[in-house]
Design a protein around this motif. Structure first.
Motif, PDB file in Angstrom:
ATOM      1  N   ALA A  36     -37.922  21.400 -18.925  1.00  0.00           N
ATOM      2  CA  ALA A  36     -36.671  22.518 -18.203  1.00  0.00           C
ATOM      3  C   ALA A  36     -36.918  22.244 -16.951  1.00  0.00           C
ATOM      4  N   VAL A  37     -35.645  21.433 -16.277  1.00  0.00           N
ATOM      5  CA  VAL A  37     -36.171  21.845 -14.794  1.00  0.00           C
ATOM      6  C   VAL A  37     -35.007  22.859 -14.406  1.00  0.00           C
ATOM      7  N   THR A  38     -35.327  24.358 -13.773  1.00  0.00           N
ATOM      8  CA  THR A  38     -34.348  25.365 -13.562  1.00  0.00           C
ATOM      9  C   THR A  38     -34.180  25.901 -11.868  1.00  0.00           C
ATOM     10  N   LYS A  39     -34.179  24.702 -10.951  1.00  0.00           N
ATOM     11  CA  LYS A  39     -33.871  24.765  -9.893  1.00  0.00           C
ATOM     12  C   LYS A  39     -32.609  25.585  -9.712  1.00  0.00           C
ATOM     13  N   THR A  40     -31.965  24.562 -11.176  1.00  0.00           N
ATOM     14  CA  THR A  40     -30.410  25.523 -10.821  1.00  0.00           C
ATOM     15  C   THR A  40     -29.677  26.642 -10.866  1.00  0.00           C
ATOM     16  N   GLU A  59     -39.756  23.251 -10.987  1.00  0.00           N
ATOM     17  CA  GLU A  59     -39.010  23.475  -9.849  1.00  0.00           C
ATOM     18  C   GLU A  59     -39.745  22.315  -8.747  1.00  0.00           C
ATOM     19  N   ASN A  60     -38.829  22.849  -7.689  1.00  0.00           N
ATOM     20  CA  ASN A  60     -38.704  21.399  -7.055  1.00  0.00           C
ATOM     21  C   ASN A  60     -38.923  21.852  -5.669  1.00  0.00           C
ATOM     22  N   ARG A  61     -38.560  23.531  -5.442  1.00  0.00           N
ATOM     23  CA  ARG A  61     -38.869  23.908  -4.006  1.00  0.00           C
ATOM     24  C   ARG A  61     -40.131  24.932  -4.654  1.00  0.00           C
ATOM     25  N   MET A  80     -44.572  21.637 -10.666  1.00  0.00           N
ATOM     26  CA  MET A  80     -43.905  21.011  -9.629  1.00  0.00           C
ATOM     27  C   MET A  80     -43.752  19.819  -9.412  1.00  0.00           C
ATOM     28  N   ILE A  81     -41.853  20.061  -9.540  1.00  0.00           N
ATOM     29  CA  ILE A  81     -41.382  18.152  -9.569  1.00  0.00           C
ATOM     30  C   ILE A  81     -41.234  17.563  -8.460  1.00  0.00           C
ATOM     31  N   GLY A  82     -41.120  18.434  -6.678  1.00  0.00           N
ATOM     32  CA  GLY A  82     -40.543  17.940  -5.801  1.00  0.00           C
ATOM     33  C   GLY A  82     -41.909  17.888  -5.101  1.00  0.00           C
ATOM     34  N   LEU A 162     -48.463   9.066 -14.826  1.00  0.00           N
ATOM     35  CA  LEU A 162     -47.624   8.228 -13.274  1.00  0.00           C
ATOM     36  C   LEU A 162     -45.904   9.010 -13.708  1.00  0.00           C
ATOM     37  N   MET A 163     -45.436   9.108 -11.681  1.00  0.00           N
ATOM     38  CA  MET A 163     -44.234  10.105 -12.386  1.00  0.00           C
ATOM     39  C   MET A 163     -43.461   8.824 -11.875  1.00  0.00           C
ATOM     40  N   THR A 164     -41.990   8.981 -11.978  1.00  0.00           N
ATOM     41  CA  THR A 164     -41.381   7.864 -11.245  1.00  0.00           C
ATOM     42  C   THR A 164     -39.479   8.385 -10.679  1.00  0.00           C
ATOM     43  N   MET A 165     -38.787   8.405  -9.984  1.00  0.00           N
ATOM     44  CA  MET A 165     -37.732   9.342 -10.216  1.00  0.00           C
ATOM     45  C   MET A 165     -36.634   7.920  -9.883  1.00  0.00           C
ATOM     46  N   ALA A 166     -35.798   6.631 -10.931  1.00  0.00           N
ATOM     47  CA  ALA A 166     -35.326   6.212 -11.338  1.00  0.00           C
ATOM     48  C   ALA A 166     -34.593   6.164 -10.214  1.00  0.00           C
ATOM     49  N   GLY A 197     -37.591  10.256 -16.533  1.00  0.00           N
ATOM     50  CA  GLY A 197     -36.245  10.523 -17.447  1.00  0.00           C
ATOM     51  C   GLY A 197     -35.816  12.004 -16.881  1.00  0.00           C
ATOM     52  N   MET A 198     -34.554  11.579 -16.313  1.00  0.00           N
ATOM     53  CA  MET A 198     -33.670  12.985 -16.167  1.00  0.00           C
ATOM     54  C   MET A 198     -31.884  12.784 -17.046  1.00  0.00           C
ATOM     55  N   THR A 199     -31.504  13.519 -16.877  1.00  0.00           N
ATOM     56  CA  THR A 199     -30.008  14.016 -17.389  1.00  0.00           C
ATOM     57  C   THR A 199     -29.528  12.799 -17.300  1.00  0.00           C
ATOM     58  N   ASN A 200     -29.430  12.030 -16.339  1.00  0.00           N
ATOM     59  CA  ASN A 200     -28.421  10.764 -16.523  1.00  0.00           C
ATOM     60  C   ASN A 200     -28.902   9.860 -17.359  1.00  0.00           C
ATOM     61  N   VAL A 213     -39.946  14.568 -19.822  1.00  0.00           N
ATOM     62  CA  VAL A 213     -38.672  14.333 -19.189  1.00  0.00           C
ATOM     63  C   VAL A 213     -38.619  15.273 -18.505  1.00  0.00           C
ATOM     64  N   ARG A 214     -37.699  15.001 -17.698  1.00  0.00           N
ATOM     65  CA  ARG A 214     -37.459  16.553 -16.625  1.00  0.00           C
ATOM     66  C   ARG A 214     -36.080  16.462 -16.574  1.00  0.00           C
ATOM     67  N   ILE A 215     -35.571  17.605 -17.110  1.00  0.00           N
ATOM     68  CA  ILE A 215     -33.817  17.835 -17.185  1.00  0.00           C
ATOM     69  C   ILE A 215     -33.377  19.268 -17.264  1.00  0.00           C
ATOM     70  N   GLY A 216     -32.466  18.739 -16.276  1.00  0.00           N
ATOM     71  CA  GLY A 216     -32.033  20.385 -16.199  1.00  0.00           C
ATOM     72  C   GLY A 216     -30.565  20.275 -16.155  1.00  0.00           C
ATOM     73  N   SER A 217     -29.741  19.117 -15.880  1.00  0.00           N
ATOM     74  CA  SER A 217     -28.108  19.759 -15.233  1.00  0.00           C
ATOM     75  C   SER A 217     -28.182  19.373 -17.561  1.00  0.00           C
ATOM     76  N   ALA A 218     -28.295  18.138 -18.196  1.00  0.00           N
ATOM     77  CA  ALA A 218     -27.988  18.879 -19.179  1.00  0.00           C
ATOM     78  C   ALA A 218     -28.358  19.880 -20.330  1.00  0.00           C
TER      79      ALA A 218
HETATM   80  C1  LIG Z   1     -33.348  17.610 -10.599  1.00  0.00           C
HETATM   81  C2  LIG Z   1     -34.017  17.024 -11.376  1.00  0.00           C
HETATM   82  C3  LIG Z   1     -34.511  16.716 -11.751  1.00  0.00           C
HETATM   83  C4  LIG Z   1     -33.772  17.223 -12.864  1.00  0.00           C
HETATM   84  O1  LIG Z   1     -32.345  16.877 -12.569  1.00  0.00           O
HETATM   85  P1  LIG Z   1     -30.948  16.546 -13.724  1.00  0.00           P
HETATM   86  O2  LIG Z   1     -30.380  15.596 -13.533  1.00  0.00           O
HETATM   87  O3  LIG Z   1     -30.187  17.886 -13.644  1.00  0.00           O
HETATM   88  O4  LIG Z   1     -31.536  16.691 -15.000  1.00  0.00           O
HETATM   89  C5  LIG Z   1     -36.045  15.939 -12.045  1.00  0.00           C
HETATM   90  N1  LIG Z   1     -36.850  15.865 -11.736  1.00  0.00           N
HETATM   91  C6  LIG Z   1     -36.697  15.790 -10.411  1.00  0.00           C
HETATM   92  C7  LIG Z   1     -37.817  15.212  -9.248  1.00  0.00           C
HETATM   93  C8  LIG Z   1     -35.564  16.900  -9.922  1.00  0.00           C
HETATM   94  O5  LIG Z   1     -35.531  17.188  -8.907  1.00  0.00           O
END
Ligand SMILES: *Cc1c(COP(=O)(O)O)cnc(C)c1O
Length: 221
Positions: A36-40, A59-61, A80-82, A162-166, A197-200, A213-218
């Motif tokens: 659960a991504v709690t940065k917001t 958290e990314n910061r 630490m996801i950032g 491994l990790m990626t941001m699509a 995988g993120m919310t989108n 999976v790293r999910i915040g907004s959802a």
């Molecule tokens: C914010 C963030 C997420 C979560 O993104 P959402 O679209 O809010 O689910 C996942 N990964 C990283 C690296 C992020 O910074």
């Protein structure tokens, strides 16, 4: 703050969507962990998720993490996801349980130095820039073999996957090849963990083998 009911409903929905995606791919839903991504959000929202059984957070910061992680009563696994700056490695090593986005050898080496006092090596994921977008962090796929060899020599960190941001796109189906490519790279290097995988796009990522999976907004909408 969002109401407890709202967050619980969102969480339930996310869990169902993960399970359905796993089922479509013939995978065990238990093999996919929710980070659960709690940065917001703040401590109250984190506590609601802990009450509902969420065990892993991202958290990314460092600035945010330093205010939240030590203030929570209950332990959790913190990712630490950032991107990590070299000069912040000591603090990252002190706050987090896993570092998900190691994107340069210099960062791995700085982190390794700062993890010497840990009882176990710090689990890390190596970020791969599969799509090749200039704006994205991470190793190019063809840099990966050398990078993994270099990181394997570091004794205080251990590469788990491994990790990626699509790329962010309207139709998540179009990023399926990115996730499939990351899975192939992980298999080729014998690495078990795949953070993608993120919310989108998390359902596509689960179908393609995500273990985290790293999910915040959802969760917080
Ligand atoms: C914010 C963030 C997420 C979560 O993104 P959402 O679209 O809010 O689910 C996942 N990964 C990283 C690296 C992020 O910074």
């Amino acid at each position: 703050m969002l109401s407890r009911e709202r967050i619980e409903t969102n969480l339930e929905r996310v869990r169902q969507r993960i399970a359905a995606a796993a089922a479509r791919a013939g995978r065990d839903p238990g093999a996919v962990r929710l980070v659960a991504v709690t940065k917001t959000v703040g401590l109250d929202e984190i506590r609601v998720l802990q009450d509902a059984g969420v065990a892993e957070f991202g958290e990314n910061r460092v600035e945010q993490a330093r205010m939240k992680i030590p203030a929570l009563e209950r332990a959790a696994v913190w990712h630490m996801i950032g991107p990590v700056q070299r000069r912040k490695c000591a603090e990252v090593a002190g706050l987090f349980d896993q570092v998900d986005a190691v994107d340069r050898p210099e960062v791995a080496e700085a982190l390794d130095k700062r993890c010497a006092d840990r009882p176990e090596p710090m689990p890390v994921l190596v970020e791969v820039n599969v799509s090749g977008e200039a704006s994205k962090h991470g190793f190019a796929p063809d840099e990966l073999p050398d990078a993994l060899e270099r990181l394997a020599a570091l004794k205080n960190i251990r590469v788990k996957g491994l990790m990626t941001m699509a790329p962010f796109v309207d139709d998540p189906e179009s990023v399926r090849p990115v996730f499939a490519a990351l899975r192939r790279l992980a298999v080729a290097h014998g690495l078990p963990e795949l953070s993608m995988g993120m919310t989108n796009d998390f359902e596509i990522a689960v179908e393609e083998g995500a273990t985290q999976v790293r999910i915040g907004s959802a969760l917080f909408c």
